[in-house]
Design an enzyme around this catalytic site. Structure first.
Site, PDB file in Angstrom:
ATOM      1  CG  HIS A   1       7.006  -8.096   2.548  1.00  0.00           C
ATOM      2  ND1 HIS A   1       6.356  -7.458   3.694  1.00  0.00           N
ATOM      3  CD2 HIS A   1       6.930  -7.305   1.648  1.00  0.00           C
ATOM      4  CE1 HIS A   1       6.275  -6.126   3.184  1.00  0.00           C
ATOM      5  NE2 HIS A   1       6.431  -6.004   2.062  1.00  0.00           N
TER       6      HIS A   1
ATOM      7  CB  CYS B   1       5.386 -11.411   5.978  1.00  0.00           C
ATOM      8  SG  CYS B   1       4.516  -9.953   6.021  1.00  0.00           S
TER       9      CYS B   1
ATOM     10  CD  GLU C   1      13.797  -8.704   5.125  1.00  0.00           C
ATOM     11  OE1 GLU C   1      14.190  -7.752   4.125  1.00  0.00           O
ATOM     12  OE2 GLU C   1      12.707  -8.596   5.364  1.00  0.00           O
ATOM     13  CE  LYS C   2       9.621  -4.336   6.943  1.00  0.00           C
ATOM     14  NZ  LYS C   2      10.556  -3.847   5.724  1.00  0.00           N
ATOM     15  CG  HIS C   3       9.718  -9.913   6.675  1.00  0.00           C
ATOM     16  ND1 HIS C   3      10.286  -8.584   6.073  1.00  0.00           N
ATOM     17  CD2 HIS C   3       8.326  -9.661   6.522  1.00  0.00           C
ATOM     18  CE1 HIS C   3       8.990  -7.917   5.515  1.00  0.00           C
ATOM     19  NE2 HIS C   3       7.973  -8.534   6.055  1.00  0.00           N
TER      20      HIS C   3
ATOM     21  CG  HIS D   1       2.486  -5.275   6.531  1.00  0.00           C
ATOM     22  ND1 HIS D   1       3.703  -4.358   6.381  1.00  0.00           N
ATOM     23  CD2 HIS D   1       3.469  -6.339   6.543  1.00  0.00           C
ATOM     24  CE1 HIS D   1       4.921  -5.136   5.876  1.00  0.00           C
ATOM     25  NE2 HIS D   1       4.500  -6.418   6.258  1.00  0.00           N
TER      26      HIS D   1
ATOM     27  CG  HIS E   1       7.132  -7.035  10.163  1.00  0.00           C
ATOM     28  ND1 HIS E   1       5.794  -7.188  10.385  1.00  0.00           N
ATOM     29  CD2 HIS E   1       7.210  -7.539   8.992  1.00  0.00           C
ATOM     30  CE1 HIS E   1       5.211  -7.646   9.199  1.00  0.00           C
ATOM     31  NE2 HIS E   1       6.241  -7.824   8.499  1.00  0.00           N
TER      32      HIS E   1
HETATM   33 FE   LIG Z   1       5.837  -7.803   6.012  1.00  0.00          FE
END
Ligand SMILES: [Fe+2]
Length: 131
Positions: free
Chosen positions: A119, A116, A16-18, A52, A46
């Site tokens: 997100h 984020c 998961e990139k976050h 974003h 990300h």
């Molecule tokens: Fe994001």
């Protein structure tokens, strides 16, 4: 109504990139300065564009046996490479990575929170013990 804590997301940073990645020694000597590197998107990048991006990263230390965590870092990203050509049209973008220097006199857990703009809130943690 849900608590804010229930809105903070956790996951494996490799999937998961976050999820903030915390890199630091597993063991340190009491009072000795060490570095904590925090980054996002180490395995899965990300987007990091002007539309974003990550707004901030906060770092806390919770000493073993104590009630409350202590805040030891607050990193705000108020610029992301905005361009006069328009959104996401610039030649450069911010990569959200910071390094904090700390010293501790108790073992405990480092907690990182990040936001984020699309997100939401993400958390990760890492134990650190006195040698
Ligand atoms: Fe994001």
């Amino acid at each position: 109504m849900a608590d804010l804590c229930e809105r903070v997301q956790k996951a494996d940073w490799k999937k998961e990139k976050h999820v903030p990645v915390i890199e630091c020694p597993d063991q340190v000597k009491a009072g000795e300065i060490f570095q904590v590197k925090i980054s996002l998107g180490k395995e899965i990048p990300h987007p990091n564009t002007t539309e974003h991006h990550i707004n901030w990263i906060q770092l806390f230390f919770h000493p073993e046996g104590e009630k409350f965590p202590y805040q030891v870092g607050n990193f705000e990203f108020s610029a992301h490479g905005e361009s006069t050509a328009g959104a996401n049209k610039g030649p450069v973008y911010t990569h959200h990575e910071v390094t904090a220097s700390l010293k501790i006199n108790k073992s405990g857990t480092l907690y990182v929170l990040s936001l984020c703009n699309i997100h939401g809130l993400w958390e990760s943690s890492r134990k650190i013990v006195l040698a």
